[in-house]
Design an enzyme around this catalytic site. Structure first.
Site, PDB file in Angstrom:
ATOM      1  N   ASP A  58       0.835  -1.212   0.000  1.00  0.00           N
ATOM      2  CA  ASP A  58       0.000   0.000   0.000  1.00  0.00           C
ATOM      3  C   ASP A  58       0.864   1.254   0.000  1.00  0.00           C
ATOM      4  O   ASP A  58       0.374   2.346   0.304  1.00  0.00           O
ATOM      5  CB  ASP A  58      -0.902   0.021   1.250  1.00  0.00           C
ATOM      6  CG  ASP A  58      -1.975  -1.067   1.191  1.00  0.00           C
ATOM      7  OD1 ASP A  58      -2.109  -1.710   0.139  1.00  0.00           O
ATOM      8  OD2 ASP A  58      -2.680  -1.255   2.210  1.00  0.00           O
ATOM      9  N   SER A  59       2.146   1.098  -0.276  1.00  0.00           N
ATOM     10  CA  SER A  59       3.040   2.265  -0.208  1.00  0.00           C
ATOM     11  C   SER A  59       3.975   2.226  -1.414  1.00  0.00           C
ATOM     12  O   SER A  59       3.517   2.213  -2.539  1.00  0.00           O
ATOM     13  CB  SER A  59       3.796   2.244   1.128  1.00  0.00           C
ATOM     14  OG  SER A  59       4.483   1.007   1.284  1.00  0.00           O
TER      15      SER A  59
END
Ligand code: NAG
Ligand code: NAG
Ligand code: NAG
Ligand code: NAG
Ligand code: NAG
Ligand code: NAG
Length: 403
Positions: free
Chosen positions: A216-217
């Site tokens: 998610d990054s």
């Protein structure tokens, strides 16, 4: 329903996927209640290996080789170890890669659903326990040891934290149905406790949370997390005990290019002369199992582990011949789709549960007797990768099954 029966079609389907014991839709209150009483175990052992005495696998998410290779923190570790420049993921998306890395197959899985691997399918922990080698899973932000839910979000901001699809051993019924084993599937809080008490196991698998692993990054966040986590450990005598650390990614981000992942081996089990070098032999996620088998002279699972190349720095000491990919088809293998199996979601891609090769023999390492006992009668029916009837679209995860 945790998973849809339409995921599979065919007569074995309902038998193959039994409903798991605990529901996923648990409230935070239930999770906290269970957290207070969850059994946690940290067995230890000291079984000498031929090259290393501890194996640590750390998995990051969805990053193309070149992106990871360009990140300063991943470069920092590359300079301290061996970069594997031809290590391949098996398919897309994540879950089948994790499942296969401990079990030697992904049984046709082509998505990230809630699936339970049938109880008669073994994984690497069966091989390790057979030789008295301790193991543990360390999953960042898993709320408690043995938690079976599909995920757990950050309770302050609702962000994804722990996900079951990145926790390979929890997918195996042979693990969750055994409470001692489930108690060895732990979080990073437990990692630090085990480290402090000098109770880390000899084999471990570390999954950072959905932010820390880059999912998610970005690879930058993943690299910073790795540096923060691993750099101090490389100086910690409770961690460094002739330890081989595998840093890798589950899959490459771009589905239309070959699924090559950036991987580095570090630790005090890497000899000085190999520090800062590159190994360009062909490997894939199954090489992690075969390397561990070669190092401790374990039995095999009789699955794709049997044929997988052992990392060269280990193979040199274990009589394992490294095979080259000789076929002209190398550049046309993208490892970007699945093959038929009990978990395949696509209509017409169902296939029976494959039978392991009970007569495997890789440099003298044969199939685990317990696996033999379970599956002997089934052979040669559905003979594993004997490929009696291979439906269209079969893309073997490794080169032809010969060893
Ligand atoms: C393995 O388990 C599956 C699912 O429960 C079952 O359908 C199959 O018959 C079993 N096979 C053997 C050899 O035990
Ligand atoms: C980690 O797991 C342990 C053991 O089940 C539990 O007591 C602890 O609260 C968990 N830590 C976090 C941060 O969830
Ligand atoms: C993930 O782990 C990091 C530290 O490793 C922590 O700062 C963060 O709060 C965790 N969870 C989320 C959702 O970012
Ligand atoms: C796999 O990659 C090839 C080559 O780029 C591409 O043609 C194919 O569509 C990809 N398959 C999937 C399922 O992404
Ligand atoms: C994915 O891996 C391949 C190697 O097989 C690499 O050439 C490519 O750069 C990666 N994808 C992208 C878009 O970088
Ligand atoms: C396995 O192969 C080795 C040679 O690599 C051989 O010495 C051994 O007898 C074989 N074991 C079995 C059970 O066939």
């Amino acid at each position: 329903m945790r998973f849809s029966r339409t995921l599979v079609a065919g007569s074995l389907a309902s038998a193959a996927i039994a409903a798991p014991a605990s529901p996923t839709a648990t409230s935070a209150k239930d999770v906290y209640a269970a957290q207070a009483t969850a059994l946690t175990r940290s067995p230890t052992s000291h079984v000498k290996g031929k090259v290393f005495d501890r194996y640590v696998s750390i998995w990051f998410e969805n990053t193309d080789f070149d992106m990871a290779a360009a990140d300063p923190n991943f470069q920092y570790f590359a300079k301290k170890g061996i970069t594997l420049s031809n290590n391949f993921a098996l398919t897309h998306p994540s879950e089948p890669n994790y499942m296969a890395a401990v079990g030697g197959d992904y049984l046709g899985l082509d998505g990230d659903p809630f699936v339970s691997v049938p109880g008669n399918v073994s994984s690497v922990v069966d091989l390790l326990e057979d030789k008295g080698i301790s193991w543990g899973m360390y999953q960042e932000d898993m709320p408690y040891s043995g938690f079976e839910g599909s995920g757990w979000v950050n309770q302050k901001n609702g962000a994804n934290d722990y996900v079951r699809k990145h926790n390979p051993e929890i997918m195996y019924t042979s693990v969750v149905n055994n409470k001692d084993r489930a108690a060895q599937v732990k979080n990073l809080t437990m990692f630090y406790e085990d480290l402090k008490k000098d109770k880390l196991p000899q084999w471990m698998f570390v999954t950072p949370n959905m932010t820390s692993d880059g999912h998610d990054s970005s690879v930058t966040v993943a690299g910073v997390w790795l540096k923060t986590f691993l750099a101090p450990l490389l100086k910690d005598k409770n961690f460094m005990k002739n330890t081989l650390v595998m840093i890798t990614f589950d899959e490459n981000e771009t589905y239309s290019t070959q699924n090559r992942v950036f991987s580095v081996l570090v630790g005090d089990a890497v000899p000085k002369e190999l520090v800062g070098t590159t190994d360009s032999n062909y490997y894939n996620h199954y090489s992690e199992i075969s390397t561990v088998e070669a190092n401790w002279d374990l039995f095999t699972l009789g699955r794709w582990d049997v044929g997988a190349n052992v990392f060269a720095n280990v193979a040199k000491h274990t009589d394992d011949r490294l095979r080259k990919w000789t076929g002209s088809d190398f550049n046309t293998r993208y490892f970007n789709y699945s093959y038929p199996g009990i978990f395949n979601s696509k209509k017409g891609k169902w296939a029976p549960q494959p039978v392991p090769d009970v007569h495997s023999n890789r440099s003298g390492r044969t199939t685990l007797p317990a696996i033999k006992k379970t599956w002997e009668k089934e052979q040669p029916k559905n003979y594993y990768h004997g490929q009696l009837e291979i439906p269209d679209g079969y893309n073997p995860p490794v080169y032809p099954y010969k060893y």
